[in-house]
Scaffold this motif. Structure first.
Motif, PDB file in Angstrom:
ATOM      1  N   ASN A  74       0.849  -1.199   0.000  1.00 25.03           N
ATOM      2  CA  ASN A  74       0.000   0.000   0.000  1.00 25.03           C
ATOM      3  C   ASN A  74       0.881   1.245   0.000  1.00 25.03           C
ATOM      4  O   ASN A  74       0.606   2.250   0.648  1.00 25.03           O
ATOM      5  N   TYR A  75       1.990   1.171  -0.720  1.00 23.58           N
ATOM      6  CA  TYR A  75       2.982   2.256  -0.741  1.00 23.58           C
ATOM      7  C   TYR A  75       3.728   2.158  -2.067  1.00 23.58           C
ATOM      8  O   TYR A  75       4.462   1.188  -2.303  1.00 23.58           O
ATOM      9  N   SER A  76       3.498   3.118  -2.933  1.00 24.47           N
ATOM     10  CA  SER A  76       4.191   3.106  -4.220  1.00 24.47           C
ATOM     11  C   SER A  76       5.536   3.798  -4.061  1.00 24.47           C
ATOM     12  O   SER A  76       5.624   5.024  -4.096  1.00 24.47           O
ATOM     13  N   VAL A  77       6.572   3.006  -3.888  1.00 27.37           N
ATOM     14  CA  VAL A  77       7.897   3.619  -3.741  1.00 27.37           C
ATOM     15  C   VAL A  77       8.284   4.300  -5.049  1.00 27.37           C
ATOM     16  O   VAL A  77       8.993   5.309  -5.037  1.00 27.37           O
ATOM     17  N   ALA A  78       7.775   3.783  -6.182  1.00 26.07           N
ATOM     18  CA  ALA A  78       8.062   4.423  -7.478  1.00 26.07           C
ATOM     19  C   ALA A  78       7.519   5.853  -7.492  1.00 26.07           C
ATOM     20  O   ALA A  78       8.211   6.795  -7.890  1.00 26.07           O
ATOM     21  N   PHE A  79       6.269   6.013  -7.025  1.00 23.77           N
ATOM     22  CA  PHE A  79       5.720   7.379  -6.967  1.00 23.77           C
ATOM     23  C   PHE A  79       6.495   8.236  -5.974  1.00 23.77           C
ATOM     24  O   PHE A  79       6.836   9.388  -6.259  1.00 23.77           O
ATOM     25  N   GLN A  80       6.760   7.689  -4.796  1.00 23.14           N
ATOM     26  CA  GLN A  80       7.429   8.482  -3.755  1.00 23.14           C
ATOM     27  C   GLN A  80       8.779   9.000  -4.236  1.00 23.14           C
ATOM     28  O   GLN A  80       9.125  10.156  -4.029  1.00 23.14           O
ATOM     29  N   LEU A  81       9.542   8.140  -4.889  1.00 25.55           N
ATOM     30  CA  LEU A  81      10.882   8.582  -5.292  1.00 25.55           C
ATOM     31  C   LEU A  81      10.813   9.536  -6.488  1.00 25.55           C
ATOM     32  O   LEU A  81      11.542  10.543  -6.530  1.00 25.55           O
ATOM     33  N   LEU A  82       9.919   9.261  -7.423  1.00 24.44           N
ATOM     34  CA  LEU A  82       9.808  10.157  -8.582  1.00 24.44           C
ATOM     35  C   LEU A  82       9.281  11.520  -8.155  1.00 24.44           C
ATOM     36  O   LEU A  82       9.732  12.560  -8.635  1.00 24.44           O
ATOM     37  N   ASN A  83       8.347  11.515  -7.208  1.00 26.72           N
ATOM     38  CA  ASN A  83       7.789  12.779  -6.731  1.00 26.72           C
ATOM     39  C   ASN A  83       8.832  13.562  -5.936  1.00 26.72           C
ATOM     40  O   ASN A  83       8.891  14.790  -6.004  1.00 26.72           O
ATOM     41  N   HIS A  84       9.661  12.855  -5.188  1.00 29.14           N
ATOM     42  CA  HIS A  84      10.730  13.553  -4.460  1.00 29.14           C
ATOM     43  C   HIS A  84      11.725  14.162  -5.450  1.00 29.14           C
ATOM     44  O   HIS A  84      12.194  15.279  -5.265  1.00 29.14           O
ATOM     45  N   ILE A  85      12.038  13.413  -6.501  1.00 28.39           N
ATOM     46  CA  ILE A  85      13.046  13.880  -7.467  1.00 28.39           C
ATOM     47  C   ILE A  85      12.496  15.054  -8.292  1.00 28.39           C
ATOM     48  O   ILE A  85      13.149  16.090  -8.431  1.00 28.39           O
ATOM     49  N   TYR A  86      11.283  14.888  -8.847  1.00 26.83           N
ATOM     50  CA  TYR A  86      10.766  15.893  -9.788  1.00 26.83           C
ATOM     51  C   TYR A  86       9.860  16.928  -9.128  1.00 26.83           C
ATOM     52  O   TYR A  86       9.778  18.066  -9.595  1.00 26.83           O
ATOM     53  N   GLY A  87       9.147  16.526  -8.081  1.00 23.94           N
ATOM     54  CA  GLY A  87       8.256  17.435  -7.375  1.00 23.94           C
ATOM     55  C   GLY A  87       6.944  17.674  -8.092  1.00 23.94           C
ATOM     56  O   GLY A  87       6.874  17.682  -9.321  1.00 23.94           O
TER      57      GLY A  87
END
Ligand SMILES: *[C@@H]1O[C@H](CO)[C@@H](O)[C@H](O)[C@H]1NC(C)=O
Length: 346
Positions: free
Chosen positions: A190-203
């Motif tokens: 229940n945690y998309s690490v792909a989204f979390q990391l991409l969102n941290h990188i690109y914002g």
């Protein structure tokens, strides 16, 4: 007309050579897209995390962020499988981060690694599951410590409090989050690490929810294109790689971003088919936000039976430099997607 035995043999030989070469030709060439070259980032899980940090440190001039999931810091192994398994994965409290920084500094001095100031404004996301029984999550703390030496602290985000076993945490795909799912290493957390990391990188990215579909195209391409002297298998790389192209990037109406995702050991095509490239969670995020995802692939060989990326020197002592066979091959793939002339990069 009756054919002699030798004529029949020749005929079969010609037919089999013909069918082999057409099946190779049937794997298409990787194509260029309209990508902002200031928006290229990398991530990976396990050995792919180690590969992602290698790619980031070695080519930091061209990379703006990295996601390191269940990985170890740059050059942790020192080129030794025993150190990789021992210090890096099992007893990471013994990792000497200052020693790895010294290796990085001398690598930059000798021109084997980009100047480290290129990392200063990059953004890094680090994940280590509390239940990880393969890579002790203390290794993730060491990754953070390593990056703190080079980067603006506020640009580093480490998530170390989720009860995940070793693998790739997803929103809603794979086995139980806290169990080792050794078929695909995809953990339903229940945690998309792909989204979390991409969102941290690109914002400012749009988040997927459990019903989000990936409506773009998952294409395969010929990795042999990116090796000049031998077949990819000589460097434990697959003849086939994958790229996910969101519909907003296929029509070249938008400037897109490019992200390279490195699978973990036993997660390449030859082990799991398309499980990782379809279900790791990147494609949905890519679709919603015009991010192309490049999925280079490795295979297993005698010196690399688990099909890991080279973070311990099985392709030779230059594996973590800009002369490393796997790093240079992936960089050529990135250059193709960016539409750069290959002669510039050699
Ligand atoms: C998943 O996480 C969200 C918060 O991110 C929460 O609202 C939701 O209830 C969780 N779903 C399940 C099935 O645990």
């Amino acid at each position: 007309m009756a054919l002699s035995v030798s004529e029949r043999l020749l005929c079969c030989l010609v037919l089999s050579v013909w069918s082999t070469s057409t099946s190779i030709q049937a794997v298409p060439r990787l194509a260029p897209y309209d990508v902002d070259r200031a928006k290229v980032s990398v991530s990976g899980v396990s050995s792919g995390a180690c590969m992602a940090t290698q790619y980031h440190v070695v080519y930091s001039r061209e990379i703006m962020g990295a996601g390191i999931i269940a990985g170890a810091p740059f050059m942790c192994s020192g080129g030794l499988a025993a150190t990789a398994l021992g210090t890096c994965m099992t007893t990471p409290s013994m990792i000497s981060v200052p020693a790895l920084e010294a290796i990085t500094t001398s690598g930059a001095l000798f021109g084997n690694v980009d100047a480290t100031y290129h990392m200063r404004n990059d953004r890094v996301f680090i994940f280590g599951g509390t239940r990880d029984s393969v890579v002790n999550p203390v290794a993730s703390q060491k990754v953070a410590q390593y990056y703190h030496h080079y980067m603006t602290s506020s640009h580093i985000k480490a998530v170390l409090n989720i009860n995940a076993e070793h693998g790739m945490p997803t929103l809603n795909y794979g086995g139980a989050c806290a169990q080792l799912n050794s078929k695909t290493y995809l953990n339903n957390c229940n945690y998309s690490v792909a989204f979390q990391l991409l969102n941290h990188i690109y914002g400012g990215l749009q988040a997927p929810h459990s019903k989000t579909q990936a409506n773009g195209q998952l294409l395969h391409f010929n990795q042999a294109d990116f090796f000049h002297l031998a077949l990819p298998s000589a460097y434990s790389m697959d003849s086939v790689g994958y790229i996910y192209v969101p519909s907003g990037c296929a029509d070249k109406q938008h400037k897109c971003k490019l992200h390279v995702a490195f699978h973990g050991c036993k997660m390449g095509r030859v082990f799991v088919g398309e499980e990782y490239v379809r279900h790791a969670g990147y494609n949905e995020v890519g679709d919603l936000n015009n991010i192309i995802i490049l999925y280079p692939q490795v295979i297993s060989t005698l010196t690399n039976p688990q099909g890991c990326w080279d973070w311990f020197g099985y392709t030779g002592s230059l594996f973590a430099t800009n002369k490393g066979f796997q790093l240079t091959a992936v960089r050529r793939m990135v250059s193709r997607v960016l539409g750069s002339s290959s002669s510039v990069l050699g």
